[in-house]
Design an enzyme around this catalytic site. Structure first.
Site, PDB file in Angstrom:
ATOM      1  N   GLY A 227       0.625   8.873   8.918  1.00 36.16           N
ATOM      2  CA  GLY A 227       2.028   7.664   9.577  1.00 36.16           C
ATOM      3  C   GLY A 227       1.118   7.335  10.478  1.00 36.16           C
ATOM      4  N   PRO A 269      -4.692  10.696   6.861  1.00 32.36           N
ATOM      5  CA  PRO A 269      -4.023   8.903   6.976  1.00 32.36           C
ATOM      6  C   PRO A 269      -4.464   8.713   5.556  1.00 32.36           C
ATOM      7  CG  PRO A 269      -6.623  10.052   7.445  1.00 32.36           C
ATOM      8  CD  PRO A 269      -5.907  11.310   7.694  1.00 32.36           C
ATOM      9  N   ARG A 271      -3.053   4.990   5.062  1.00 32.61           N
ATOM     10  CA  ARG A 271      -3.691   2.874   5.559  1.00 32.61           C
ATOM     11  C   ARG A 271      -4.158   3.286   6.209  1.00 32.61           C
ATOM     12  NH1 ARG A 271       1.037   1.006   5.874  1.00 32.61           N
ATOM     13  NH2 ARG A 271       1.937   2.300   5.057  1.00 32.61           N
ATOM     14  N   ARG A 307       4.083  -4.670  -1.219  1.00 30.40           N
ATOM     15  CA  ARG A 307       4.326  -4.475   0.064  1.00 30.40           C
ATOM     16  C   ARG A 307       5.645  -5.637   0.957  1.00 30.40           C
ATOM     17  NH1 ARG A 307       2.071  -4.023   3.768  1.00 30.40           N
ATOM     18  NH2 ARG A 307       3.018  -1.705   5.010  1.00 30.40           N
ATOM     19  N   CYS A 342       8.489 -14.351 -12.692  1.00 30.72           N
ATOM     20  CA  CYS A 342       9.604 -14.972 -13.149  1.00 30.72           C
ATOM     21  C   CYS A 342      10.558 -14.234 -12.464  1.00 30.72           C
ATOM     22  CB  CYS A 342       9.759 -15.530 -14.887  1.00 30.72           C
ATOM     23  SG  CYS A 342      11.431 -16.330 -15.077  1.00 30.72           S
TER      24      CYS A 342
END
Length: 420
Positions: A227, A269, A271, A307, A342
């Protein structure tokens, strides 16, 4: 924080990026190994840094992590096999891999039992299923302390609306299972994630101390989970890793005093280690006006970078001209950037909830390139084959040299599982 493509302090420069589409095609994921090493070094005070590989699970990235002394967290059988392929060895280094989940299927249960991979259990049922097959197995308990935190409701990992972890009042039931199957308790894991909200982090650290004391069992380690945030937008605050460590170390010291012996402090960790190391290069295929809206359509979609569509996440966007003209100081146009799918939600400039917004970008034309920044985490690893689109290649820069670390998937490979 988004960096300038005209800065030379990384390999992710305009000059380097512009030569990649000719060699590897477009769209293409690109990473810088030196940025990953820099991020690892920022956490050197923790006893164990354990990479949450779901953020970026390419085995070449995992090898880089292993070479830097980083251990790995796996959340599926596939991620266990990736870690093994990258050289992690639970036979010679029993703590190399930890399997973390709230449920465990039969195939994964058999594999963690065979390799004796420690299991970080997020449910009492999971503990019992493990204990029946592998008595004496080493386990962690992932505890939900009753509150949570996250940049989106979809990323909140604590509290009563989260599926994650053993609810704190169910710890006595977990202990019963541990004792019944003679499981070896390694530690307690609490993944809440506070980013730069240090007041919330103090609450998390306090909850860890309380849970350990109230649980009344000996431990070898505690895990701060993951986080740790990164600044995706200009002006956002970067996490102070010294302060982050200081708060967790104070909690660890309280626990060590209570238990009467040293306790290891892990951090997990994802990210933080990889987000800023990666970009997505995508080519402009069409520019059009839709009433008052100026649209730029590119060849990457949310099947590639999920994301923005899933969370409303922001990624800085830079423009690079294919013909060598300078766009660095060109006038800007309020622009909606969208992909080829699409699907109306295939928009990279949107807020959580799907509200389309614009970005001030230089005026581009078909054939130019857009670079989406800070896509090293939850980019390629969340990609899909939606609209029957092949997975993209991945390229890693290391000391100025670019090498392919995943080739582009072919249409034939995409169809292969159905050609029975």
């Amino acid at each position: 924080m988004p960096h300038s493509l005209f800065s030379t302090d990384t390999d992710l420069t305009a000059e380097n990026l512009l030569r990649l589409p000719a060699e590897f095609g477009c769209p293409v994921w690109v990473y810088d190994a030196q940025i990953i090493r820099r991020q690892i070094a920022a956490l050197k005070q923790f006893d164990v840094v354990r990479f949450a590989q779901k953020a970026c699970s390419n085995i070449h990235i995992l090898r880089l992590m292993r070479e830097q002394g980083v251990k790995v967290d796996s959340v599926s059988l596939g991620e266990i096999e990736r870690a093994l392929a990258a050289g992690y060895n639970p036979q010679t280094h029993p703590d190399d891999i930890v399997f973390t989940a709230d449920v465990i299927d039969q195939a994964t249960l058999e594999r963690v039992s065979e390799l004796q991979i420690p299991v970080n259990a997020g449910s009492v049922d999971m503990l019992d299923q493990l204990g029946q097959v592998s008595p004496g197995h080493r386990v962690w308990l992932r505890v939900n302390p009753g509150f949570g935190h996250g940049h989106s409701q979809k990323t909140n990992t604590g509290g009563e609306n989260s599926k994650h972890g053993i609810w704190y009042t169910d710890l006595p039931a977990a202990l019963d299972v541990i004792q019944r199957h003679h499981l070896q308790l390694v530690g307690i894991h609490m993944h809440i994630g506070s980013g730069v909200d240090y007041a919330h982090l103090e609450q998390v650290c306090g909850a860890m101390v309380r849970q350990v004391i109230e649980f009344g069992q000996d431990l070898q380690a505690i895990s701060a989970g993951g986080g740790l945030s990164v600044p995706y937008q200009q002006g956002e605050e970067a996490v102070d890793t010294e302060h982050y460590y200081g708060l967790w170390n104070a909690a660890r010291e309280q626990i060590a005093r209570h238990l009467g012996h040293p306790v290891k402090l892990e951090i997990e960790p994802g990210r933080f280690l990889v987000a800023q190391s990666g970009v997505l290069i995508t080519q402009v295929r069409s520019v059009k006006q839709m009433g008052s809206r100026h649209f730029v359509l590119v060849d990457a979609g949310f099947n590639d970078l999920m994301r923005p569509a899933m969370y409303g996440s922001y990624h800085h966007i830079s423009a690079l001209a294919a013909d060598g003209r300078s766009l660095e100081h060109a006038p800007t146009v309020e622009t909606v950037v969208a992909g080829p799918l699409c699907e109306s939600g295939d928009v990279f400039t949107q807020q959580e909830g799907g509200n389309v917004e614009t970005r001030a970008l230089p005026e581009v034309k078909a054939g130019d390139y857009l670079v989406l920044h800070d896509t090293g985490a939850y980019g390629a690893s969340m990609s899909s084959n939606y609209n029957s689109r092949p997975l993209l290649p991945e390229v890693l820069f290391d000391n100025g040299q670019a090498r392919l670390i995943r080739r582009r998937q072919t249409i034939e490979e995409l169809l292969a599982l159905e050609l029975l």
